[in-house]
Design a protein around this motif. Structure first.
Motif, PDB file in Angstrom:
ATOM      1  N   ASP A  63      46.682  32.075  47.369  1.00  0.00           N
ATOM      2  CA  ASP A  63      46.649  33.090  46.323  1.00  0.00           C
ATOM      3  C   ASP A  63      47.774  34.107  46.500  1.00  0.00           C
ATOM      4  O   ASP A  63      48.477  34.447  45.536  1.00  0.00           O
ATOM      5  CB  ASP A  63      45.295  33.803  46.347  1.00  0.00           C
ATOM      6  CG  ASP A  63      45.246  34.975  45.383  1.00  0.00           C
ATOM      7  OD1 ASP A  63      45.309  34.741  44.161  1.00  0.00           O
ATOM      8  OD2 ASP A  63      45.157  36.128  45.852  1.00  0.00           O
ATOM      9  N   GLU A  64      47.959  34.604  47.722  1.00  0.00           N
ATOM     10  CA  GLU A  64      49.018  35.600  47.948  1.00  0.00           C
ATOM     11  C   GLU A  64      50.405  34.991  47.803  1.00  0.00           C
ATOM     12  O   GLU A  64      51.344  35.659  47.333  1.00  0.00           O
ATOM     13  CB  GLU A  64      48.832  36.263  49.307  1.00  0.00           C
ATOM     14  CG  GLU A  64      47.619  37.183  49.346  1.00  0.00           C
ATOM     15  CD  GLU A  64      47.523  37.996  50.613  1.00  0.00           C
ATOM     16  OE1 GLU A  64      47.302  39.214  50.512  1.00  0.00           O
ATOM     17  OE2 GLU A  64      47.655  37.423  51.713  1.00  0.00           O
ATOM     18  N   GLU A  65      50.545  33.731  48.192  1.00  0.00           N
ATOM     19  CA  GLU A  65      51.822  33.051  47.983  1.00  0.00           C
ATOM     20  C   GLU A  65      52.116  32.934  46.491  1.00  0.00           C
ATOM     21  O   GLU A  65      53.233  33.203  46.027  1.00  0.00           O
ATOM     22  CB  GLU A  65      51.803  31.662  48.624  1.00  0.00           C
ATOM     23  CG  GLU A  65      51.871  31.679  50.133  1.00  0.00           C
ATOM     24  CD  GLU A  65      53.236  32.080  50.643  1.00  0.00           C
ATOM     25  OE1 GLU A  65      54.149  31.227  50.640  1.00  0.00           O
ATOM     26  OE2 GLU A  65      53.407  33.261  51.024  1.00  0.00           O
ATOM     27  N   ALA A  66      51.103  32.530  45.714  1.00  0.00           N
ATOM     28  CA  ALA A  66      51.284  32.367  44.265  1.00  0.00           C
ATOM     29  C   ALA A  66      51.619  33.688  43.588  1.00  0.00           C
ATOM     30  O   ALA A  66      52.362  33.729  42.597  1.00  0.00           O
ATOM     31  CB  ALA A  66      50.031  31.755  43.651  1.00  0.00           C
ATOM     32  N   ARG A  67      51.078  34.799  44.109  1.00  0.00           N
ATOM     33  CA  ARG A  67      51.350  36.114  43.527  1.00  0.00           C
ATOM     34  C   ARG A  67      52.636  36.734  44.049  1.00  0.00           C
ATOM     35  O   ARG A  67      52.997  37.832  43.653  1.00  0.00           O
ATOM     36  CB  ARG A  67      50.162  37.048  43.796  1.00  0.00           C
ATOM     37  CG  ARG A  67      48.917  36.658  43.010  1.00  0.00           C
ATOM     38  CD  ARG A  67      47.839  37.738  43.074  1.00  0.00           C
ATOM     39  NE  ARG A  67      47.134  37.763  44.357  1.00  0.00           N
ATOM     40  CZ  ARG A  67      47.160  38.783  45.211  1.00  0.00           C
ATOM     41  NH1 ARG A  67      47.887  39.862  44.946  1.00  0.00           N
ATOM     42  NH2 ARG A  67      46.454  38.725  46.331  1.00  0.00           N
ATOM     43  N   GLY A  68      53.304  36.024  44.957  1.00  0.00           N
ATOM     44  CA  GLY A  68      54.588  36.495  45.446  1.00  0.00           C
ATOM     45  C   GLY A  68      54.512  37.691  46.371  1.00  0.00           C
ATOM     46  O   GLY A  68      55.472  38.463  46.475  1.00  0.00           O
ATOM     47  N   VAL A  69      53.387  37.855  47.087  1.00  0.00           N
ATOM     48  CA  VAL A  69      53.275  38.965  48.042  1.00  0.00           C
ATOM     49  C   VAL A  69      54.110  38.627  49.275  1.00  0.00           C
ATOM     50  O   VAL A  69      53.861  37.607  49.924  1.00  0.00           O
ATOM     51  CB  VAL A  69      51.802  39.188  48.448  1.00  0.00           C
ATOM     52  CG1 VAL A  69      51.696  40.369  49.420  1.00  0.00           C
ATOM     53  CG2 VAL A  69      50.928  39.411  47.222  1.00  0.00           C
ATOM     54  N   PRO A  70      55.108  39.438  49.621  1.00  0.00           N
ATOM     55  CA  PRO A  70      55.957  39.126  50.786  1.00  0.00           C
ATOM     56  C   PRO A  70      55.117  38.987  52.053  1.00  0.00           C
ATOM     57  O   PRO A  70      54.157  39.731  52.263  1.00  0.00           O
ATOM     58  CB  PRO A  70      56.904  40.331  50.875  1.00  0.00           C
ATOM     59  CG  PRO A  70      56.942  40.881  49.489  1.00  0.00           C
ATOM     60  CD  PRO A  70      55.563  40.665  48.924  1.00  0.00           C
ATOM     61  N   ARG A 121      49.775  42.767  52.747  1.00  0.00           N
ATOM     62  CA  ARG A 121      49.502  41.328  52.803  1.00  0.00           C
ATOM     63  C   ARG A 121      48.327  41.086  53.743  1.00  0.00           C
ATOM     64  O   ARG A 121      48.290  41.601  54.872  1.00  0.00           O
ATOM     65  CB  ARG A 121      50.740  40.575  53.292  1.00  0.00           C
ATOM     66  CG  ARG A 121      50.536  39.076  53.538  1.00  0.00           C
ATOM     67  CD  ARG A 121      50.910  38.236  52.359  1.00  0.00           C
ATOM     68  NE  ARG A 121      50.591  36.834  52.569  1.00  0.00           N
ATOM     69  CZ  ARG A 121      51.246  35.830  52.011  1.00  0.00           C
ATOM     70  NH1 ARG A 121      52.267  36.060  51.213  1.00  0.00           N
ATOM     71  NH2 ARG A 121      50.884  34.580  52.216  1.00  0.00           N
TER      72      ARG A 121
END
Length: 392
Positions: free
Chosen positions: A115-122, A128
């Motif tokens: 989910d965080e990868e898909a939302r582009g969270v560094p 994070r």
């Protein structure tokens, strides 16, 4: 096998003296919290190896594994976990409380990371939550008397502890703990603590800490925690948890969803190779309250103190349900038969007392070696060894 050079992490909660004392070196005056032994990309151990082309050279353990995964880890470990060392071994020295925290299970970690990868969270963003897609079961074994918090205690016990402080602003939490079934009571109180208005919470914690210091006894640990984290809501969250004190050689296993914190002491810690932590308090770092409440298991548990099971070979194994790691201890005596350590899995062997020889390498306290899968190896001398490897 190869002698390891390991990184010591200077986290603020670390003891300034415990790891230097074990290593037999002078303290620097700075906190020395964790010494990492393994192939975590954040601080991989380094091997000293000799080749015909380069002579003696130092390389990261990560590089050695990437170059020859099956040679270093064994075919079975690679088939089960991929071309990576699945565990991380540490010396952990707490001079102040760590954050109250919880770890996700494997499915939750994979979902959260994706989910965080898909939302582009560094990956290095302070907000994070998931740094990787792995879970983090862990085991801590005390080398000195070691204090910690582990799992929720029954709501009635938590209510009694809070009520004894005589702080009016704690009464709503006491009432909630007594008015609802276990899961709802624990969930509602932790949610209320984390969602309270900061200034009001700081005042409540300050008053509760003063009362805990005055009463002493079983309340004394909360006064000490508040000394390090004045006004932090984690002080009240800590009152919902079991207080545990380990003696040297005793251990705690911490599974997914179980809130916990280490308070003080030196120990050997082993975990799945992950850095996923959701914090509940006692920290200046980001607290993702909605995700935390999704991950926490709101059930009272009796913290099971583990003692090692001795085998005829002299190995003392700490039994856990973890697949990624197994931790055992050997107490060696001068003149005794060497301890046979050969295994089909990769190993890290750490000396914590005395003077021992692993293969042809002499180890003093705090020194360690990496043994590739299947390599013949035995240990002798007088002292204590911990062996970290992959569970059978």
């Amino acid at each position: 096998m190869d002698r390891l050079s390991n990184t010591v992490r200077p986290y603020a909660w670390g003891s300034t003296t415990a790891i230097p004392a074990l290593l037999g070196i002078a303290p620097t005056g700075e906190p020395q919290a964790e010494m990492w032994m393994g192939a975590h990309p954040g601080a991989p151990s380094r091997l000293t190896r000799t080749t015909a082309t380069t002579g003696e050279t130092e390389i990261p353990l990560t590089e050695a594994i990437e170059t020859d995964p099956e040679g270093e880890l064994g075919a079975d470990t690679v088939a089960r976990f991929g071309p990576r060392l699945p565990f991380l071994l540490k010396l952990l020295a707490a001079g102040a409380p760590l954050s109250v925290q919880v770890h996700p299970n494997l499915e939750q970690a994979r979902e959260g990371y994706a989910d965080e990868e898909a939302r582009g969270v560094p990956i290095d963003a302070p907000h994070r939550t998931y740094k990787d897609a792995n879970h983090k079961p862990e085991l801590i074994c005390a080398l000195t008397p070691f204090a910690g918090l582990c799992g929720f205690r029954p709501p009635a016990e938590a209510a009694e502890a809070m009520e004894a402080l005589g702080v009016d602003s704690l009464k709503p939490y006491v009432d909630l703990l007594r008015a609802h079934p276990e899961e709802a009571a624990l969930r509602e109180v932790l949610t209320a603590i984390l969602g309270a208005e900061p200034a009001e919470m700081a005042a409540t914690v300050t008053e509760a800490a003063a009362a805990a210091e005055r009463i002493g006894g079983a309340h004394a640990p909360y006064a000490r925690i508040a000394h390090h984290f004045p006004g932090d809501p984690g002080v009240l969250a800590a009152m919902l948890l079991n207080y545990v004190r380990l003696q040297p050689g005793e251990a705690l296993f911490l599974d997914a969803g179980v809130p916990h914190a280490y308070l003080d002491g030196l120990g050997v810690e082993i975990m799945a190779n992950s850095d996923n932590v959701l914090r509940c308090g006692l920290t200046p770092k980001h607290i993702d309250v909605p995700e935390l409440l999704r991950i926490v298991r709101f059930e009272a548990t009796e913290p099971g103190v583990l003692r090692p099971e001795a085998a005829p070979s002299g190995e003392e194994l700490y039994e856990t349900p973890a697949d990624e790691f197994a931790l055992s201890r050997y107490t060696l005596a001068t003149g005794a038969a060497p301890a046979e350590l050969t295994a089909p899995t990769p190993q890290i062997v750490l000396c914590t007392a005395g003077s021992v020889t692993v293969g042809e390498l002499a180890l003093a306290p705090g020194k360690s070696v990496f043994v590739p899968a299947g390599e013949p190896v035995s240990a002798a001398g007088e002292g204590t060894l911990f062996r970290a490897t992959v569970a059978a």
